[in-house]
Design a protein around this motif. Structure first.
Motif, PDB file in Angstrom:
ATOM      1  N   THR A   1       8.018   5.921   8.262  1.00  0.00           N
ATOM      2  CA  THR A   1       9.170   6.674   9.232  1.00  0.00           C
ATOM      3  C   THR A   1       8.778   7.372   9.168  1.00  0.00           C
ATOM      4  O   THR A   1       9.898   7.863  10.130  1.00  0.00           O
ATOM      5  CB  THR A   1       9.563   6.170   7.145  1.00  0.00           C
ATOM      6  OG1 THR A   1       9.746   5.049   6.469  1.00  0.00           O
ATOM      7  CG2 THR A   1      11.131   7.008   7.164  1.00  0.00           C
ATOM      8  N   THR A   2       8.193   8.557   8.479  1.00  0.00           N
ATOM      9  CA  THR A   2       8.051  10.100   9.666  1.00  0.00           C
ATOM     10  C   THR A   2       6.068  10.203   9.878  1.00  0.00           C
ATOM     11  O   THR A   2       5.719  10.501  10.764  1.00  0.00           O
ATOM     12  CB  THR A   2       8.381  10.770   7.989  1.00  0.00           C
ATOM     13  OG1 THR A   2       7.743  10.815   6.889  1.00  0.00           O
ATOM     14  CG2 THR A   2      10.028  11.429   7.245  1.00  0.00           C
ATOM     15  N   THR A   3       5.721  10.001   8.311  1.00  0.00           N
ATOM     16  CA  THR A   3       4.116   9.929   9.244  1.00  0.00           C
ATOM     17  C   THR A   3       3.763   8.560   8.290  1.00  0.00           C
ATOM     18  O   THR A   3       4.337   7.693   7.385  1.00  0.00           O
ATOM     19  CB  THR A   3       3.558  11.089   8.244  1.00  0.00           C
ATOM     20  OG1 THR A   3       3.529  11.296   6.205  1.00  0.00           O
ATOM     21  CG2 THR A   3       4.270  12.571   8.188  1.00  0.00           C
ATOM     22  N   CYS A   4       2.478   8.141   8.932  1.00  0.00           N
ATOM     23  CA  CYS A   4       1.897   7.289   8.442  1.00  0.00           C
ATOM     24  C   CYS A   4       0.434   6.947   7.296  1.00  0.00           C
ATOM     25  O   CYS A   4       0.061   6.939   7.324  1.00  0.00           O
ATOM     26  CB  CYS A   4       0.907   6.505   9.520  1.00  0.00           C
ATOM     27  SG  CYS A   4       2.469   5.820  11.192  1.00  0.00           S
ATOM     28  N   THR A   5       1.455   7.339   6.091  1.00  0.00           N
ATOM     29  CA  THR A   5       0.872   8.130   4.678  1.00  0.00           C
ATOM     30  C   THR A   5       0.842   7.228   3.941  1.00  0.00           C
ATOM     31  O   THR A   5       0.173   7.046   2.834  1.00  0.00           O
ATOM     32  CB  THR A   5       0.622   9.655   4.233  1.00  0.00           C
ATOM     33  OG1 THR A   5       1.889  10.678   4.339  1.00  0.00           O
ATOM     34  CG2 THR A   5       0.266  10.204   5.227  1.00  0.00           C
ATOM     35  N   HIS A   6       2.286   6.607   3.954  1.00  0.00           N
ATOM     36  CA  HIS A   6       2.716   5.777   2.922  1.00  0.00           C
ATOM     37  C   HIS A   6       2.150   3.672   3.071  1.00  0.00           C
ATOM     38  O   HIS A   6       2.629   3.360   3.415  1.00  0.00           O
ATOM     39  CB  HIS A   6       4.532   5.624   2.532  1.00  0.00           C
ATOM     40  CG  HIS A   6       4.821   5.101   1.269  1.00  0.00           C
ATOM     41  ND1 HIS A   6       4.279   4.462   0.375  1.00  0.00           N
ATOM     42  CD2 HIS A   6       6.028   5.289   0.949  1.00  0.00           C
ATOM     43  CE1 HIS A   6       4.984   3.744  -0.574  1.00  0.00           C
ATOM     44  NE2 HIS A   6       5.842   4.230   0.050  1.00  0.00           N
ATOM     45  N   GLN A   7       1.125   3.671   2.389  1.00  0.00           N
ATOM     46  CA  GLN A   7       0.905   1.872   2.246  1.00  0.00           C
ATOM     47  C   GLN A   7       1.292   1.555   1.414  1.00  0.00           C
ATOM     48  O   GLN A   7       2.032   2.010   0.416  1.00  0.00           O
ATOM     49  CB  GLN A   7      -0.901   2.525   1.442  1.00  0.00           C
ATOM     50  CG  GLN A   7      -1.214   0.788   1.293  1.00  0.00           C
ATOM     51  CD  GLN A   7      -2.256   0.652   1.024  1.00  0.00           C
ATOM     52  OE1 GLN A   7      -3.371   2.027   0.257  1.00  0.00           O
ATOM     53  NE2 GLN A   7      -2.932  -0.210   0.620  1.00  0.00           N
ATOM     54  N   ILE A   8       2.080   0.586   1.724  1.00  0.00           N
ATOM     55  CA  ILE A   8       2.412  -1.157   1.156  1.00  0.00           C
ATOM     56  C   ILE A   8       1.788  -1.578   0.394  1.00  0.00           C
ATOM     57  O   ILE A   8       0.766  -1.557   1.324  1.00  0.00           O
ATOM     58  CB  ILE A   8       3.724  -1.242   2.609  1.00  0.00           C
ATOM     59  CG1 ILE A   8       4.380  -0.024   3.158  1.00  0.00           C
ATOM     60  CG2 ILE A   8       4.014  -1.919   1.891  1.00  0.00           C
ATOM     61  CD1 ILE A   8       4.706  -1.024   4.371  1.00  0.00           C
ATOM     62  N   HIS A   9       1.825  -2.016  -0.932  1.00  0.00           N
ATOM     63  CA  HIS A   9       1.527  -2.715  -1.429  1.00  0.00           C
ATOM     64  C   HIS A   9       2.346  -4.264  -1.278  1.00  0.00           C
ATOM     65  O   HIS A   9       3.321  -4.345  -1.265  1.00  0.00           O
ATOM     66  CB  HIS A   9       1.256  -2.476  -2.715  1.00  0.00           C
ATOM     67  CG  HIS A   9       0.767  -1.070  -2.364  1.00  0.00           C
ATOM     68  ND1 HIS A   9      -1.182  -1.485  -2.594  1.00  0.00           N
ATOM     69  CD2 HIS A   9       0.520   0.190  -2.811  1.00  0.00           C
ATOM     70  CE1 HIS A   9      -1.353  -0.120  -2.819  1.00  0.00           C
ATOM     71  NE2 HIS A   9      -0.567   0.647  -2.574  1.00  0.00           N
ATOM     72  N   PHE A  10       1.482  -5.314  -1.387  1.00  0.00           N
ATOM     73  CA  PHE A  10       2.639  -6.348  -0.741  1.00  0.00           C
ATOM     74  C   PHE A  10       1.460  -8.044  -2.463  1.00  0.00           C
ATOM     75  O   PHE A  10       1.024  -7.893  -2.627  1.00  0.00           O
ATOM     76  CB  PHE A  10       1.888  -7.361  -0.381  1.00  0.00           C
ATOM     77  CG  PHE A  10       2.965  -6.730   1.692  1.00  0.00           C
ATOM     78  CD1 PHE A  10       4.401  -6.995   1.847  1.00  0.00           C
ATOM     79  CD2 PHE A  10       1.449  -5.727   2.029  1.00  0.00           C
ATOM     80  CE1 PHE A  10       4.395  -6.566   2.649  1.00  0.00           C
ATOM     81  CE2 PHE A  10       2.683  -5.425   2.874  1.00  0.00           C
ATOM     82  CZ  PHE A  10       4.149  -5.867   3.306  1.00  0.00           C
ATOM     83  N   ASN A  11       2.715  -8.460  -2.406  1.00  0.00           N
ATOM     84  CA  ASN A  11       1.818 -10.120  -3.582  1.00  0.00           C
ATOM     85  C   ASN A  11       0.746 -10.397  -3.345  1.00  0.00           C
ATOM     86  O   ASN A  11       1.032 -10.503  -1.714  1.00  0.00           O
ATOM     87  CB  ASN A  11       2.889 -10.605  -4.352  1.00  0.00           C
ATOM     88  CG  ASN A  11       2.887 -11.563  -4.980  1.00  0.00           C
ATOM     89  OD1 ASN A  11       1.344 -12.542  -4.866  1.00  0.00           O
ATOM     90  ND2 ASN A  11       3.900 -12.438  -5.732  1.00  0.00           N
ATOM     91  N   PRO A  12      -0.488 -10.657  -3.439  1.00  0.00           N
ATOM     92  CA  PRO A  12      -1.484 -11.691  -2.754  1.00  0.00           C
ATOM     93  C   PRO A  12      -1.058 -12.655  -2.639  1.00  0.00           C
ATOM     94  O   PRO A  12      -1.914 -13.267  -1.501  1.00  0.00           O
ATOM     95  CB  PRO A  12      -2.623 -11.027  -3.538  1.00  0.00           C
ATOM     96  CG  PRO A  12      -1.951 -10.403  -4.923  1.00  0.00           C
ATOM     97  CD  PRO A  12      -0.725  -9.783  -4.823  1.00  0.00           C
TER      98      PRO A  12
END
Length: 80
Positions: free
Chosen positions: A27-38
């Motif tokens: 969104t602004t920088t590519c630093t926010h890691q997204i976590h998902f249900n495995p």
């Protein structure tokens, strides 16, 4: 969508490796890691399949990290 990687190893001691995809919201920088249900997104293979509607509209970075099993200090990452 589907991302497939082609990995060539040049290592005399072992060809065993682990792979891990990480997804970052840009969104602004590519630093926010997204976590998902495995169960909804499998990130431990050389291919990554992202089903429809699992990600919100936006810009994302997909990073594949490959680590040698015999030498865990040996790793490489590539992003798209």
């Amino acid at each position: 969508f589907y991302i497939s990687s082609f990995i060539t190893l040049d290592c005399a001691s072992s060809l065993q490796m682990t792979t891990q995809w990480t997804i970052y919201n840009c969104t602004t920088t590519c630093t926010h890691q997204i976590h998902f249900n495995p169960s909804s997104l499998i990130t431990q293979f050389t291919e990554l399949y992202v089903p429809a509607y699992i990600l919100d509209f936006g810009v994302y970075e997909f990073r594949l990290t490959v680590t040698m099993v015999a030498m865990t200090q040996m790793s490489a990452s590539v992003s798209t």
